[in-house]
Structure formats: C-alpha cells, structure tokens
Design an enzyme around this catalytic site. Sequence first.
Site, mmCIF file in Angstrom:
data_model
loop_
_atom_site.group_PDB
_atom_site.id
_atom_site.type_symbol
_atom_site.label_atom_id
_atom_site.label_comp_id
_atom_site.label_asym_id
_atom_site.label_seq_id
_atom_site.Cartn_x
_atom_site.Cartn_y
_atom_site.Cartn_z
ATOM 1 N N LYS A 203 7.878 -5.380 -9.886
ATOM 2 C CA LYS A 203 7.012 -4.110 -9.595
ATOM 3 C C LYS A 203 7.060 -3.155 -8.383
ATOM 4 O O LYS A 203 6.280 -4.532 -7.679
ATOM 5 C CB LYS A 203 6.890 -3.427 -10.491
ATOM 6 N N ARG A 238 5.442 -9.756 -19.671
ATOM 7 C CA ARG A 238 7.142 -9.765 -19.938
ATOM 8 C C ARG A 238 8.012 -10.595 -19.024
ATOM 9 O O ARG A 238 7.685 -9.574 -17.814
ATOM 10 C CB ARG A 238 7.401 -8.248 -20.316
#
Length: 265
Positions: A203, A238
């Site tokens: 991210k 995740r």
Amino acid sequence: MGILNVTPDSFSDGGRFIARDSALRQAEQLLAEGADIIDIGGESSRPGSDALPLEQELERVIPIVESLRECGVPLSIDTYKPAVMRASLAAGADMINDIWGFRQPGAVDAVAGSQCGLCVMHMLNDPLTMQSAPSYRDVAAEVGQFLAMQASMLEAKGIARSRICVDPGFGFGKTLEHNLTLLGRLDELAHGSWPVLVGMSRKSMLGQLTGRKMPTERLAASVAAALCAAERGAFIIRVHDVAPTVDALKVWQAVRSATPRVEQA
C-alpha cells in the site's frame, strides 16, 4: 490470506489475473506458497475508484469461486454488494470480506442465514472520497468503536461471534500518521473480542515510508509491516506476496516460541 484480484484496475496487480486461466494459475501459486485463505476481489477499492456494475462483478467472481471451491482452503470474497455475497456463498465461498462493514442495505440479511465467516472493515466515507483530507480526533478510539459497534450489531442479528473478524482498514480514509497510529495500537482495536485482519501489502503508506513509488517494489516493507502486525496481535495477514511473508512469520513464531516470557512485577 493470499490476494487474488480479478480486476483490470487494482492498484498493485490490476489486469494480471482478469482472465480465468491466469486467475486460477495465480490461485495455485498462492496455495503452493502457503496461503491459508484466498481472498477473491472483483471490484477495485483503490482510492478514487468508481463503483462497478453488479453484473460485471458477478461475471468476474462467480466462475472463479466455482472453479476453486474444492481447492482445500477457505475462499473469501471481497465485496460489499449483497447480491454478490449471496451468489458467492451459493457458489461455494466461505467468507465475506466487506469494506463497508456490512452497512449496505441487505448486507446483513445476505449473510445471516449462512455459516460463512465475516470480516468487518472500517472505511471513512467511500473509495471515491475516502482520501480527501481524512480527519479524526483519536483514530484508534474511533476506528475501534466502529468495529465493536458493527461486530456487536452482527451478533445481535444472531451471527455467532466465532464467525466474525475485524479489519481497521489501513489506507481506507487514513493518512500515513493515522495508519501508523492504528498499527501501533492494533491490540486495542478489537477489545480482545474479535480476531483482527490486517491488510497493508504494497500500500501507499509503505511507499511514503520507503520512497518506493511502484507497489511491486514494496516487498520488504510489506513483510516488515506484516511482522509488526503479527507482533501486535493480528490473526489474519492479507498479502500479495505469500511465500516471503510465510517465511518471515515462521522465523518470528519460532523466536517467539523459544523466548521465555518475562512476567512484569
């Protein structure tokens, strides 16, 4: 949890696995690398993304679920649409991972009668506007309060606590400072009541910290973030890069198991 994006526009791997055969090959790779869960997403939720029409999401997701339902690990579906939830569960999915935290009309009804797992995620506003100057007085307290409220609501609807996990939603309406605060105070967010799922893989927060502009250049940062999350109690991690994360967690767990805990006086 290994990420399988069957989308043309996801921030990290958009378009790579949009074709059914390439998606199934990627699923096989995730399994070979040690994924315990596969999270299938048919709609990008990157900042600034528009909503996808229902039929397109169904066309992307359902054939993959049908093909993988005997793969040997639970299948999670990353969706907020009740119709996709129902169709995915009917096709053999085991878990619904909802970025809206089951706030959409009909979402709770879509999952209540099944035995699937549920992930309640926090998001400020919506994907189109969530990164437009997000603001909190106390991000950890507010996110934790939302997660507890939504998880408790699901329990009040008759959904067993054992079916629920929560996700603080890193990058979903948070600045870098907000994300770091949430990671540092991760053990506070679920009040010890629900397992915590964490998704920071590749991210932009990691790009901001390291200067790595391309998501695929953020492997080391993603693994480091996964270890930080595990140290603070995350139960599900995740990730896009399963094998390196599994290796790092094996080392962390071995050291943790071999190190005697010192009781505080």
